[in-house]
Design an enzyme around this catalytic site. Structure first.
Site, PDB file in Angstrom:
ATOM      1  CB  CYS A 154     -27.310   5.338  -4.402  1.00 43.76           C
ATOM      2  SG  CYS A 154     -28.803   5.467  -5.360  1.00 43.76           S
TER       3      CYS A 154
ATOM      4  CB  SER B 256      -9.835  -5.101  -0.457  1.00 46.22           C
ATOM      5  OG  SER B 256     -10.421  -5.177  -1.731  1.00 46.22           O
TER       6      SER B 256
ATOM      7  CG  HIS C 140     -11.067  -3.574  -5.682  1.00 49.15           C
ATOM      8  ND1 HIS C 140     -11.750  -2.395  -5.912  1.00 49.15           N
ATOM      9  CD2 HIS C 140     -11.681  -4.171  -4.636  1.00 49.15           C
ATOM     10  CE1 HIS C 140     -12.748  -2.306  -5.025  1.00 49.15           C
ATOM     11  NE2 HIS C 140     -12.715  -3.373  -4.238  1.00 49.15           N
TER      12      HIS C 140
ATOM     13  CD  GLN D  19     -10.343   3.051   1.113  1.00 53.85           C
ATOM     14  OE1 GLN D  19      -9.387   3.611   0.556  1.00 53.85           O
ATOM     15  NE2 GLN D  19     -11.414   2.654   0.447  1.00 53.85           N
TER      16      GLN D  19
ATOM     17  CB  THR E 113     -11.705 -23.970  -6.680  1.00 52.62           C
ATOM     18  OG1 THR E 113     -12.297 -25.259  -6.587  1.00 52.62           O
ATOM     19  CG2 THR E 113     -10.430 -24.030  -7.497  1.00 52.62           C
TER      20      THR E 113
HETATM   21  C1  LIG Z   1     -12.991   0.525   4.361  1.00 50.95           C
HETATM   22  C2  LIG Z   1     -13.539  -0.452   3.371  1.00 50.95           C
HETATM   23  N1  LIG Z   1     -13.861  -1.685   3.788  1.00 50.95           N
HETATM   24  C3  LIG Z   1     -14.351  -2.615   2.949  1.00 50.95           C
HETATM   25  C4  LIG Z   1     -14.542  -2.333   1.620  1.00 50.95           C
HETATM   26  C5  LIG Z   1     -15.095  -3.398   0.716  1.00 50.95           C
HETATM   27  O1  LIG Z   1     -14.055  -3.967  -0.037  1.00 50.95           O
HETATM   28  P1  LIG Z   1     -14.369  -4.806  -1.374  1.00 50.95           P
HETATM   29  O2  LIG Z   1     -14.790  -3.806  -2.408  1.00 50.95           O
HETATM   30  O3  LIG Z   1     -13.071  -5.482  -1.695  1.00 50.95           O
HETATM   31  O4  LIG Z   1     -15.444  -5.766  -1.052  1.00 50.95           O
HETATM   32  C6  LIG Z   1     -14.243  -1.049   1.140  1.00 50.95           C
HETATM   33  C7  LIG Z   1     -14.498  -0.698  -0.276  1.00 50.95           C
HETATM   34  O5  LIG Z   1     -14.955   0.383  -0.585  1.00 50.95           O
HETATM   35  C8  LIG Z   1     -13.713  -0.090   2.033  1.00 50.95           C
HETATM   36  O6  LIG Z   1     -13.404   1.133   1.636  1.00 50.95           O
END
Ligand SMILES: Cc1ncc(COP(=O)(O)O)c(C=O)c1O
Length: 382
Positions: A327, A200, A202, A180, A238
């Site tokens: 949830c 990450s 996305h 984040q 891969t």
């Molecule tokens: C602080 C944190 N760590 C890990 C993740 C997980 O990442 P990913 O969705 O790429 O698996 C998230 C996703 O919400 C996150 O906010």
């Protein structure tokens, strides 16, 4: 009315420039990066160039970066992989902060079944880890300490450097989840003192399904995925060159424009906060200063308001936000983060996380604030 998306911390839309950069690697440049022919070499070059771009964004040497399927896998890899490697040296104690993402928390708890002792370091009412408590837990059996850089529910920036120093003082490794923070505030592995760091794609307008784990040179981590020599024998399978190219493009743009985006987003969060402040019983979650502007988490304290109904009510009015609850098997559990911060269960349940992004506008903020007013008013009539 156009729907309003205020859930950028859950995921972000793919940037057009990222999409364009990826397309050739789905089509003509489809080679396997492990093949030695020309198709393979082209794919390999793009993969390594992408690794270098992302590594540069966090001040790391490119060979320290391992591509994974995302933040969850990177967190699993860091905690389990470092834990298992350290156990061979007689260190079988793990400390995580109480507000970690479940990818860290649940992995650490699972290691309990493999003979590890696991402790959670307390946080204060702002969600900031209690460094004295962390220090009191650390000992010469500690294998790993994991404290996230920015909390995904409330936006608090954690004292990561100080936590890393505590880990290193007892000879333990230090991991931080920078999912984040990356692309929003500076992430520099040297300044943060990280041995392991999670990224990450996305969350920064890149593709879903790819992330990375930074592994400092010399740090021994047991692989999670075996069955091939890819990623320097650290993660078999891969590689997705197209996703890596997209991740690199997204990282480059996010880091270059982080400050500009933050100024825009800070102004909008201020507007939203002002508009919400009048609600009876509203409390703002997170640190008042040491937090990223992208997240505004609010709870309704002692108002009898139901969190699930809040989110559904907002959704019916076209505003996508997240509740402060998870949830789990069909029931809404209050967030472990808000409970750790000392919020009562009912308050933790009555929570909304607004998360803002590069594309958020003033009009959207206005619409969201109005929607919340309507939802709360409708609930009170019932
Ligand atoms: C602080 C944190 N760590 C890990 C993740 C997980 O990442 P990913 O969705 O790429 O698996 C998230 C996703 O919400 C996150 O906010």
């Amino acid at each position: 009315m156009r729907p309003v998306y205020l859930d950028y911390s859950a995921t972000t839309p793919l940037d057009d420039r990222v999409f364009e950069a990826m397309v050739p690697y789905f089509r003509e440049n489809f080679g396997n990066a492990s093949s030695i022919h020309a198709f393979g070499r082209k794919a390999r070059a793009a993969l390594e160039e992408s690794r270098e771009t992302i590594a540069r964004c966090i001040n790391a040497p490119y060979e320290a970066l391992v591509f994974t399927s995302g933040g969850t896998e990177s967190d699993n890899y860091a905690v389990r992989g470092a834990g298992m490697a350290q156990a061979k040296k007689g260190r079988n104690h793990i400390i995580v902060s109480a507000v970690e993402h479940h990818a860290v928390l649940d992995t650490a708890l699972d290691l309990r079944t493999k003979g590890f002792e696991v402790n959670c370091a307390r946080v204060d009412e702002t969600g900031t880890v209690d460094l004295d408590h962390l220090r009191s837990l650390a000992n010469d059996r500690t294998a790993l300490i994991s404290v996230m850089h920015v909390n995904n529910e409330v936006g608090t920036i954690e004292p990561v450097r100080e936590a890393a120093d505590i880990a290193h003082a007892v000879g333990a490794l230090f991991h931080t989840d920078a999912v984040q923070s990356f692309g929003k505030i500076p992430v520099n592995v040297e300044d943060l003192g990280a041995d392991l760091l999670t990224l990450s794609a996305h969350k920064i307008y890149g593709p879903k399904g790819i992330g990375a784990l930074y592994i400092k040179k010399g740090t021994i981590v047991e692989p999670l995925v075996t069955g091939g020599g890819q990623e320097g024998n650290r993660r078999a399978g891969t590689e997705s060159v197209a996703l890596a190219v997209g991740f690199a493009q997204a990282a480059r743009i996010a880091v270059e424009f982080a400050e500009r985006d933050s100024i825009h987003i800070r102004k909008l969060r201020h507007e939203l906060r002002e508009k919400l402040a009048g609600h009876r019983g509203i409390v703002f979650n997170g640190h008042p200063e040491k937090s990223i502007p992208h997240i505004l988490s609010v709870s309704f304290d002692r108002t009898g308001i139901d969190g699930e109904a809040l989110i559904i009510g907002m959704d019916l009015r076209g505003v996508a936000v997240t509740s402060g609850s998870a949830c789990t098997s069909g029931t809404l559990e209050p967030s472990h983060v808000l409970l750790a911060m000392g919020r009562p269960e009912a308050t933790a349940r009555a929570t909304i996380r607004f998360s803002l992004g590069r594309l958020t506008t003033s009009e959207e903020i206005e619409t969201a604030a109005k929607a919340l007013e309507e939802v709360v008013r409708a609930m009170k009539k019932r």
